[in-house]
Design a protein around this motif. Structure first.
Motif, PDB file in Angstrom:
ATOM      1  N   GLU A  61       0.868  -1.172   0.000  1.00 54.11           N
ATOM      2  CA  GLU A  61       0.000   0.000   0.000  1.00 54.11           C
ATOM      3  C   GLU A  61       0.902   1.218   0.000  1.00 54.11           C
ATOM      4  N   THR A  62       0.567   2.214  -0.818  1.00 49.35           N
ATOM      5  CA  THR A  62       1.421   3.387  -0.963  1.00 49.35           C
ATOM      6  C   THR A  62       0.614   4.668  -0.763  1.00 49.35           C
ATOM      7  N   THR A  63       1.344   5.778  -0.643  1.00 48.77           N
ATOM      8  CA  THR A  63       0.669   7.057  -0.430  1.00 48.77           C
ATOM      9  C   THR A  63       0.072   7.629  -1.703  1.00 48.77           C
ATOM     10  N   GLY A  64       0.328   6.996  -2.836  1.00 47.36           N
ATOM     11  CA  GLY A  64      -0.219   7.487  -4.100  1.00 47.36           C
ATOM     12  C   GLY A  64       0.256   6.628  -5.253  1.00 47.36           C
ATOM     13  N   LEU A  65       0.084   7.129  -6.464  1.00 47.31           N
ATOM     14  CA  LEU A  65       0.346   6.344  -7.669  1.00 47.31           C
ATOM     15  C   LEU A  65       1.596   6.771  -8.422  1.00 47.31           C
ATOM     16  N   ASP A  66       2.369   7.690  -7.853  1.00 44.09           N
ATOM     17  CA  ASP A  66       3.592   8.149  -8.507  1.00 44.09           C
ATOM     18  C   ASP A  66       4.787   7.493  -7.809  1.00 44.09           C
ATOM     19  N   PRO A  67       5.405   6.480  -8.414  1.00 42.73           N
ATOM     20  CA  PRO A  67       6.496   5.765  -7.747  1.00 42.73           C
ATOM     21  C   PRO A  67       7.666   6.655  -7.349  1.00 42.73           C
ATOM     22  N   ARG A  68       7.915   7.732  -8.106  1.00 42.75           N
ATOM     23  CA  ARG A  68       9.057   8.584  -7.799  1.00 42.75           C
ATOM     24  C   ARG A  68       8.786   9.482  -6.597  1.00 42.75           C
ATOM     25  N   VAL A 102       3.589   2.446   2.401  1.00 47.43           N
ATOM     26  CA  VAL A 102       2.972   2.502   3.728  1.00 47.43           C
ATOM     27  C   VAL A 102       3.076   1.138   4.419  1.00 47.43           C
ATOM     28  N   THR A 103       2.672   0.078   3.717  1.00 42.50           N
ATOM     29  CA  THR A 103       2.755  -1.275   4.264  1.00 42.50           C
ATOM     30  C   THR A 103       3.224  -2.237   3.182  1.00 42.50           C
ATOM     31  N   ILE A 104       3.856  -3.321   3.621  1.00 43.33           N
ATOM     32  CA  ILE A 104       4.343  -4.372   2.721  1.00 43.33           C
ATOM     33  C   ILE A 104       3.794  -5.703   3.208  1.00 43.33           C
ATOM     34  N   GLY A 105       3.290  -6.509   2.295  1.00 47.47           N
ATOM     35  CA  GLY A 105       2.865  -7.871   2.617  1.00 47.47           C
ATOM     36  C   GLY A 105       3.364  -8.809   1.539  1.00 47.47           C
ATOM     37  N   ALA A 106       3.898  -9.967   1.934  1.00 44.65           N
ATOM     38  CA  ALA A 106       4.398 -10.927   0.957  1.00 44.65           C
ATOM     39  C   ALA A 106       4.305 -12.333   1.522  1.00 44.65           C
ATOM     40  N   VAL A 107       4.120 -13.302   0.625  1.00 52.01           N
ATOM     41  CA  VAL A 107       4.073 -14.709   1.027  1.00 52.01           C
ATOM     42  C   VAL A 107       4.647 -15.539  -0.118  1.00 52.01           C
ATOM     43  N   ALA A 108       5.375 -16.601   0.235  1.00 52.87           N
ATOM     44  CA  ALA A 108       6.022 -17.426  -0.778  1.00 52.87           C
ATOM     45  C   ALA A 108       5.082 -18.521  -1.280  1.00 52.87           C
ATOM     46  N   VAL A 109       5.250 -18.870  -2.543  1.00 50.59           N
ATOM     47  CA  VAL A 109       4.562 -20.014  -3.156  1.00 50.59           C
ATOM     48  C   VAL A 109       5.632 -20.893  -3.790  1.00 50.59           C
ATOM     49  N   ALA A 158       5.384  -5.710   6.958  1.00 52.31           N
ATOM     50  CA  ALA A 158       6.030  -4.567   7.596  1.00 52.31           C
ATOM     51  C   ALA A 158       5.199  -3.313   7.391  1.00 52.31           C
ATOM     52  N   MET A 159       5.266  -2.435   8.384  1.00 54.90           N
ATOM     53  CA  MET A 159       4.688  -1.098   8.263  1.00 54.90           C
ATOM     54  C   MET A 159       5.846  -0.116   8.202  1.00 54.90           C
ATOM     55  N   VAL A 160       5.742   0.818   7.261  1.00 54.30           N
ATOM     56  CA  VAL A 160       6.824   1.765   7.038  1.00 54.30           C
ATOM     57  C   VAL A 160       6.415   3.120   7.600  1.00 54.30           C
ATOM     58  N   LYS A 161       7.337   3.748   8.280  1.00 55.68           N
ATOM     59  CA  LYS A 161       7.075   5.062   8.872  1.00 55.68           C
ATOM     60  C   LYS A 161       6.890   6.106   7.777  1.00 55.68           C
ATOM     61  N   ARG A 204      -2.312   7.404  11.958  1.00 53.38           N
ATOM     62  CA  ARG A 204      -1.063   8.188  11.920  1.00 53.38           C
ATOM     63  C   ARG A 204      -0.092   7.683  12.992  1.00 53.38           C
ATOM     64  N   GLU A 205      -0.625   7.313  14.162  1.00 51.30           N
ATOM     65  CA  GLU A 205       0.228   6.829  15.250  1.00 51.30           C
ATOM     66  C   GLU A 205       0.905   5.511  14.863  1.00 51.30           C
ATOM     67  N   GLU A 206       0.133   4.616  14.206  1.00 55.77           N
ATOM     68  CA  GLU A 206       0.712   3.345  13.762  1.00 55.77           C
ATOM     69  C   GLU A 206       1.814   3.587  12.737  1.00 55.77           C
ATOM     70  N   SER A 207       1.561   4.507  11.809  1.00 55.30           N
ATOM     71  CA  SER A 207       2.545   4.788  10.785  1.00 55.30           C
ATOM     72  C   SER A 207       3.824   5.362  11.391  1.00 55.30           C
ATOM     73  N   LEU A 208       3.686   6.265  12.317  1.00 55.03           N
ATOM     74  CA  LEU A 208       4.863   6.884  12.939  1.00 55.03           C
ATOM     75  C   LEU A 208       5.665   5.879  13.749  1.00 55.03           C
ATOM     76  N   ALA A 209       5.006   4.784  14.166  1.00 53.62           N
ATOM     77  CA  ALA A 209       5.703   3.736  14.921  1.00 53.62           C
ATOM     78  C   ALA A 209       6.318   2.677  13.999  1.00 53.62           C
ATOM     79  N   GLY A 210       6.156   2.846  12.678  1.00 50.67           N
ATOM     80  CA  GLY A 210       6.654   1.855  11.726  1.00 50.67           C
ATOM     81  C   GLY A 210       8.160   1.910  11.553  1.00 50.67           C
ATOM     82  N   LEU A 211       8.663   1.019  10.694  1.00 51.94           N
ATOM     83  CA  LEU A 211      10.090   0.975  10.384  1.00 51.94           C
ATOM     84  C   LEU A 211      10.481   2.167   9.524  1.00 51.94           C
ATOM     85  N   GLU A 212      11.690   2.664   9.724  1.00 53.38           N
ATOM     86  CA  GLU A 212      12.214   3.659   8.795  1.00 53.38           C
ATOM     87  C   GLU A 212      12.357   3.001   7.425  1.00 53.38           C
TER      88      GLU A 212
END
Length: 202
Positions: free
Chosen positions: A20-27, A32-39, A52-55, A70-78
């Protein structure tokens, strides 16, 4: 990339990714958050997953739209820590995702910004694979695919959406879709990584 294109699909470690990201412009926008699972060998490996949650210190409305306070985000990983941890988890896995190009470009912008390199992993788009299989005749007798969203593919494969619009939830739903696609691919001659990961050209 360490997986030769002739590698049988069953031998490849696929990493199904959603972010999940803050918008649609990659640059400009941030993860915001990352989720992944192996197959591996058609099996979803729940014990081989990453979350992971990213600050994010700004753009709070774009963060909260994903259900993150906002509090969860600020507590995320750099961002550098989150990117390093994800890369260690990913290893040489083949990245899989729905419309995965946006995720890959957003991650690459982060890696370039923080470390000066881009990911070298092969990526595979579940929508491209679905359209290839439709062209191969895998869905003969059904209406042409018109819904190109993850929800559309869940409906195509009779998968009940659960925990949608979170990175971990969407990664798991995409992994369920990918399982179905792998079975169909095996029946239609797409048994190697190269055949599975072909970009779709309309």
């Amino acid at each position: 990339m360490t997986w030769p294109l002739e590698t049988p699909n069953e031998q490849v470690r696929f990493v199904v990714l959603d972010s999940e990201t803050t918008g649609l412009d990659p640059r400009k926008d941030r993860i915001v958050t990352i989720g992944a699972v192996a197959v591996v060998n058609h099996e979803i490996l729940l014990d081989d997953s990453f979350e992971a949650m990213v600050k994010v210190a700004y753009n709070s409305s774009a963060v909260t739209v994903h259900g993150v306070t906002r509090e969860e985000s600020l507590a995320g990983l750099e961002e550098p820590d989150a990117l390093q941890q994800f890369l260690a988890y990913l290893g040489d896995g083949v990245i899989v995702g729905h419309h995965i190009g946006h995720d890959v470009e957003t991650f690459n912008a982060g890696y370039e910004r923080q470390f000066g390199f881009r990911m070298q992993n092969l990526s595979l788009d579940t929508m491209d694979l679905t359209l290839h299989l439709e062209r191969d005749g895998a869905f003969a007798g059904r209406e042409a695919i018109r819904q190109f969203s993850l929800d559309g593919l869940c409906a195509l494969f009779d998968i009940t959406p659960h925990d949608r619009h979170t990175a971990a939830g969407d990664a798991f739903m995409t992994a369920l879709v990918f399982q179905r696609l792998l079975r169909l691919a095996a029946r239609h001659g797409r048994t190697t990584l190269g055949r599975l990961a072909e970009p779709f050209v309309p």
